[in-house]
Design a protein around this motif. Structure first.
Motif, PDB file in Angstrom:
ATOM      1  N   THR A   1     -15.623  11.463  14.912  1.00  0.00           N
ATOM      2  CA  THR A   1     -16.355  10.998  13.738  1.00  0.00           C
ATOM      3  C   THR A   1     -15.969   9.575  13.356  1.00  0.00           C
TER       4      THR A   1
ATOM      5  N   LEU B   1     -21.991  10.047   4.481  1.00  0.00           N
ATOM      6  CA  LEU B   1     -20.895   9.829   5.428  1.00  0.00           C
ATOM      7  C   LEU B   1     -20.213  11.145   5.791  1.00  0.00           C
TER       8      LEU B   1
ATOM      9  N   PHE C   1     -21.525   2.938  10.056  1.00  0.00           N
ATOM     10  CA  PHE C   1     -21.613   3.558   8.737  1.00  0.00           C
ATOM     11  C   PHE C   1     -20.487   3.155   7.774  1.00  0.00           C
TER      12      PHE C   1
ATOM     13  N   GLU D   1     -18.489   6.494  13.206  1.00  0.00           N
ATOM     14  CA  GLU D   1     -18.783   5.879  11.913  1.00  0.00           C
ATOM     15  C   GLU D   1     -18.263   4.447  11.807  1.00  0.00           C
TER      16      GLU D   1
END
Length: 274
Positions: free
Chosen positions: A70, A32, A78, A74
């Motif tokens: 980000t 991550l 993620f 994500e």
């Protein structure tokens, strides 16, 4: 402090220690945190393009935009997947290994034990968001500097006020992940297979996002969890769009209460140790 409170604190510390020291979780967190580094380097080398999150275009002015880009990337896959994997282990992993029955021997009720596991999940989710945001922030500032951050209202914020806004956005993302954790916790009480619980919870979120992209069912969109994942954009307005941000937090709050209650009902009544 009562003996039960002391046991509860010990259980929470033990649960957190298990989460943060487990090798696969460390590897997952590393992955991550690698993404913002790769994203930042690519943008530094090739410059902003018309593709990707709109925040990428602002990277050349302020590296904190890398945090926003980000988190936007994500949160699509993620971070929710990571939380689902952690949640799948909470009850199903213990039941599958046969260790859950030993936990239930200690002088702590099932309700409190489940609360401890959910609290550990929330703390782990917050740790993940902070780690990702910190990595993105350091990478962004190192590559693009710490100039003024341009708000969605057209104004500009200095570095420290901008950092405060970014911290609030990270908090908003964590609140959304709390709902994901509740869904995963409920799924974990339904089976003794942690993988099955994680896949089931993440499958729910995939369907949620797919339905959110279908215009024919736009009547359903206000009830979908993922609809509000990007409502933290109100924190980038000057002044802050408080109404919009608080409105966006209603959905994850409702999902958290509903699924945490369902997990409690299941865990406190079913034979989860057989």
């Amino acid at each position: 402090m009562s003996a039960a409170d002391g046991v509860t604190g010990g259980l929470l510390a033990s649960e957190l220690r298990l989460i943060v020291t487990r090798r696969r979780n460390i590897v997952g967190l590393t992955v991550l945190c690698v993404l913002p580094i790769v994203l930042g380097v690519v943008m530094r080398v090739y410059g902003p393009t018309g593709d990707g999150p709109p925040f990428l275009a602002g990277l050349t002015g302020n590296g904190l935009f890398l945090v926003l880009a980000t988190l936007a990337v994500e949160m699509t896959v993620f971070l929710p997947m990571a939380v689902c994997i952690l949640a799948g282990d909470t009850v199903a992993g213990e039941a599958g290994l046969g260790t859950l029955r030993y936990l239930l021997v200690v002088p702590v009720s099932r309700r409190r034990l489940l609360a401890v596991k959910f609290a550990a999940l929330l703390i782990a989710a917050a740790i993940g968001v902070v780690a990702v945001a910190t990595t993105a922030g350091v990478t962004g500032v190192a590559l693009f500097g710490a100039g003024d951050l341009v708000t969605l209202s057209g104004g500009a914020l200095g570095f420290w006020p901008a950092l405060g806004r970014v911290a609030l956005i990270a908090g908003y993302v964590t609140a959304c992940l709390a709902a994901v954790a509740a869904i995963g916790l409920f799924a974990s009480t339904l089976t003794e297979q942690p993988v099955g619980a994680a896949v089931g919870a993440f499958g729910w979120l995939v369907v949620d996002q797919v339905l959110g992209g279908i215009g024919a069912v736009d009547w359903l969109h206000p009830f979908l969890l993922s609809t509000y994942w990007s409502d933290w954009a109100g924190l980038l307005r000057d002044p802050v769009d408080v109404t919009g941000v608080l409105g966006g937090l209603i959905s994850p709050a409702v999902y958290t209460v509903v699924f945490a209650t369902a997990a409690w009902a299941r865990f406190t009544t079913a034979d989860v140790t057989s």
